[in-house]
Write a protein that holds these residues in place. Sequence first.
Motif, PDB file in Angstrom:
ATOM      1  N   ALA A   1       0.824  -1.211   0.000  1.00 23.71           N
ATOM      2  CA  ALA A   1       0.000   0.000   0.000  1.00 23.71           C
ATOM      3  C   ALA A   1       0.858   1.260   0.000  1.00 23.71           C
ATOM      4  CB  ALA A   1      -0.941  -0.008   1.197  1.00 23.71           C
ATOM      5  N   LYS A   2       1.944   1.255   0.771  1.00 29.25           N
ATOM      6  CA  LYS A   2       2.813   2.429   0.838  1.00 29.25           C
ATOM      7  C   LYS A   2       3.498   2.709  -0.494  1.00 29.25           C
ATOM      8  CE  LYS A   2       4.117   2.658   5.730  1.00 29.25           C
ATOM      9  NZ  LYS A   2       5.231   2.496   6.703  1.00 29.25           N
ATOM     10  N   ASP A   3       3.795   1.671  -1.267  1.00 27.10           N
ATOM     11  CA  ASP A   3       4.548   1.826  -2.505  1.00 27.10           C
ATOM     12  C   ASP A   3       3.675   2.152  -3.719  1.00 27.10           C
ATOM     13  OD1 ASP A   3       6.837   1.303  -1.093  1.00 27.10           O
ATOM     14  OD2 ASP A   3       6.987  -0.793  -1.708  1.00 27.10           O
ATOM     15  N   LEU A   4       2.358   2.219  -3.532  1.00 25.34           N
ATOM     16  CA  LEU A   4       1.472   2.469  -4.665  1.00 25.34           C
ATOM     17  C   LEU A   4       1.609   3.901  -5.161  1.00 25.34           C
ATOM     18  CD1 LEU A   4      -1.842   0.681  -3.584  1.00 25.34           C
ATOM     19  CD2 LEU A   4      -0.187  -0.079  -5.291  1.00 25.34           C
ATOM     20  N   PRO A   5       1.571   4.106  -6.472  1.00 27.87           N
ATOM     21  CA  PRO A   5       1.604   5.471  -7.019  1.00 27.87           C
ATOM     22  C   PRO A   5       0.291   6.200  -6.754  1.00 27.87           C
ATOM     23  CG  PRO A   5       1.276   3.860  -8.773  1.00 27.87           C
ATOM     24  CD  PRO A   5       1.535   3.083  -7.527  1.00 27.87           C
ATOM     25  N   SER A   6       0.260   7.473  -7.092  1.00 20.05           N
ATOM     26  CA  SER A   6      -0.896   8.313  -6.760  1.00 20.05           C
ATOM     27  C   SER A   6      -2.154   7.939  -7.528  1.00 20.05           C
ATOM     28  CB  SER A   6      -0.558   9.780  -7.030  1.00 20.05           C
ATOM     29  OG  SER A   6      -0.217   9.969  -8.399  1.00 20.05           O
ATOM     30  N   ASP A   7      -2.013   7.206  -8.628  1.00 21.33           N
ATOM     31  CA  ASP A   7      -3.196   6.815  -9.407  1.00 21.33           C
ATOM     32  C   ASP A   7      -3.654   5.397  -9.081  1.00 21.33           C
ATOM     33  OD1 ASP A   7      -1.108   5.419 -10.521  1.00 21.33           O
ATOM     34  OD2 ASP A   7      -1.668   5.821 -12.606  1.00 21.33           O
ATOM     35  N   SER A   8      -3.227   4.895  -7.920  1.00 19.44           N
ATOM     36  CA  SER A   8      -3.600   3.539  -7.501  1.00 19.44           C
ATOM     37  C   SER A   8      -3.988   3.550  -6.027  1.00 19.44           C
ATOM     38  CB  SER A   8      -2.440   2.558  -7.713  1.00 19.44           C
ATOM     39  OG  SER A   8      -2.046   2.514  -9.066  1.00 19.44           O
ATOM     40  N   CYS A   9      -4.726   2.526  -5.640  1.00 19.90           N
ATOM     41  CA  CYS A   9      -5.073   2.388  -4.228  1.00 19.90           C
ATOM     42  C   CYS A   9      -5.405   0.930  -3.936  1.00 19.90           C
ATOM     43  CB  CYS A   9      -6.250   3.288  -3.848  1.00 19.90           C
ATOM     44  SG  CYS A   9      -7.826   2.839  -4.609  1.00 19.90           S
ATOM     45  N   MET A  10      -5.511   0.619  -2.656  1.00 16.68           N
ATOM     46  CA  MET A  10      -5.856  -0.721  -2.218  1.00 16.68           C
ATOM     47  C   MET A  10      -7.012  -0.608  -1.229  1.00 16.68           C
ATOM     48  SD  MET A  10      -3.324  -3.760  -0.897  1.00 16.68           S
ATOM     49  CE  MET A  10      -2.813  -2.985   0.633  1.00 16.68           C
ATOM     50  N   VAL A  11      -7.949  -1.550  -1.317  1.00 20.04           N
ATOM     51  CA  VAL A  11      -9.085  -1.546  -0.414  1.00 20.04           C
ATOM     52  C   VAL A  11      -9.512  -2.986  -0.186  1.00 20.04           C
ATOM     53  CG1 VAL A  11     -10.891  -1.400  -2.183  1.00 20.04           C
ATOM     54  CG2 VAL A  11     -11.290  -0.372   0.063  1.00 20.04           C
ATOM     55  N   ARG A  12     -10.204  -3.210   0.913  1.00 18.65           N
ATOM     56  CA  ARG A  12     -10.628  -4.574   1.229  1.00 18.65           C
ATOM     57  C   ARG A  12     -12.110  -4.742   0.934  1.00 18.65           C
ATOM     58  NH1 ARG A  12      -9.603  -8.011   6.847  1.00 18.65           N
ATOM     59  NH2 ARG A  12      -9.711 -10.045   5.837  1.00 18.65           N
ATOM     60  N   VAL A  13     -12.425  -5.825   0.224  1.00 16.38           N
ATOM     61  CA  VAL A  13     -13.797  -6.090  -0.201  1.00 16.38           C
ATOM     62  C   VAL A  13     -14.145  -7.536   0.140  1.00 16.38           C
ATOM     63  CG1 VAL A  13     -15.414  -6.131  -2.142  1.00 16.38           C
ATOM     64  CG2 VAL A  13     -13.530  -4.485  -2.130  1.00 16.38           C
ATOM     65  N   GLY A  14     -15.337  -7.767   0.684  1.00 12.91           N
ATOM     66  CA  GLY A  14     -15.838  -9.129   0.758  1.00 12.91           C
ATOM     67  C   GLY A  14     -15.647  -9.832   2.082  1.00 12.91           C
ATOM     68  N   PHE A  15     -15.574 -11.161   2.001  1.00 12.64           N
ATOM     69  CA  PHE A  15     -15.669 -12.071   3.145  1.00 12.64           C
ATOM     70  C   PHE A  15     -14.490 -11.926   4.103  1.00 12.64           C
ATOM     71  CE2 PHE A  15     -14.547 -16.155   5.057  1.00 12.64           C
ATOM     72  CZ  PHE A  15     -15.735 -16.499   5.683  1.00 12.64           C
ATOM     73  N   GLY A  16     -14.791 -12.050   5.411  1.00 12.39           N
ATOM     74  CA  GLY A  16     -13.742 -12.224   6.412  1.00 12.39           C
ATOM     75  C   GLY A  16     -13.180 -10.956   7.012  1.00 12.39           C
ATOM     76  N   GLY A  17     -13.716  -9.792   6.622  1.00 11.96           N
ATOM     77  CA  GLY A  17     -13.143  -8.548   7.111  1.00 11.96           C
ATOM     78  C   GLY A  17     -13.451  -8.250   8.566  1.00 11.96           C
ATOM     79  N   GLY A  18     -14.597  -8.703   9.026  1.00  8.41           N
ATOM     80  CA  GLY A  18     -14.963  -8.471  10.414  1.00  8.41           C
ATOM     81  C   GLY A  18     -15.448  -7.052  10.677  1.00  8.41           C
ATOM     82  N   PHE A  19     -15.755  -6.779  11.942  1.00  2.00           N
ATOM     83  CA  PHE A  19     -16.373  -5.516  12.344  1.00  2.00           C
ATOM     84  C   PHE A  19     -15.528  -4.307  11.965  1.00  2.00           C
ATOM     85  CE2 PHE A  19     -16.949  -2.145  15.520  1.00  2.00           C
ATOM     86  CZ  PHE A  19     -18.310  -1.907  15.406  1.00  2.00           C
TER      87      PHE A  19
END
Length: 334
Positions: free
Chosen positions: A259-277
């Motif tokens: 996540a830290k190394d991603l360029p400004s036109d990219s991102c990371m997010v969590r979607v779906g099963f198992g994420g919890g509260f």
Amino acid sequence: SDLDPNKALEIIGTENINAWVTSINQRKGLDEYITKILKKPMQPADISSRLIQMETRGLSRQAIKEQLHNGAGVPYIPGSSIKGALRTAILTTLIEKEPEFVVNLHNLKKAVKRKGQINYEFDDGKLIANYFGIDPNQDFLRFLRVGDAHFDNTSCYLIITENLTPNGWQIKEQINQYVECISYGQSATFNLSIFDSGDLGKNYIHKNIELILDGDFFKLINTYTLRWINNEIAFWDNKGDGQTEKEYLKVLINLEKIAKDLPSDSCMVRVGFGGGFTSMTGDWQTDYMTEDDYGELVYSLRHPKYEGLLFPKTRKFTQDSLQLGFIKFSAQKV
């Protein structure tokens, strides 16, 4: 595998349907009925519409939580699911910018009348109205449009559930579950667009619309994800010294680096099963609610027998301590 009813019926034969129903009532599997009762040879592909690749060890007969597929049998992540994850990130960011609203417990509850008595229960109605808009027409995220993401392959993992008990962290094997998901490293192209509403939107839609129009949208999402990962790392740095916990911490540290190394036109997010509260809500509650108010919220969400235990008390990951649901996306101008 997914049962193909036409294939199954071709092997069984219409003349044996009643006998098959009897076998089902006796809780016997289809494979057992075909091979032992009908004494016909059978391979999984003979009765399946598709086969699921198992990325796990110690297999046993158990139902699989399937990845969503469209009508053509193609695995996909709905645009609504991606947008929901983005919405959580945006909400958490807005709360960080304007925390005064959530500090007041009255803003997080609504009056409910039951048996002639008025009770106050936790509800997000006022929260959503304050940060997004008072109704769907004025919700500024109506201008964020996200399409479905279609993929080629899926894999199946045994998901480990680790619970905090009075005796420490323990794997709760009776609720471990097989889960089909998009295979690691798969890529897809989907539409994500922010409709510029112009002066009309800026005047009519909620003031926070500027948050998605200022050009730093991906940075905003990635900052939120990094915050969640850092909180999880801090948590596990102080708790759990078993091999499973150590491997899970390594996975989190690797996610942080990505996540830290991603360029400004990219991102990371969590979607779906198992994420919890914490993943589903944005994990803002412990930062802005008082200890007593947060305790009241927790009490309303869990069984009384767990009172006094840390909340949330469960983590889910694969046998290799991998986290499900993290997706990285980058902008491609069209």
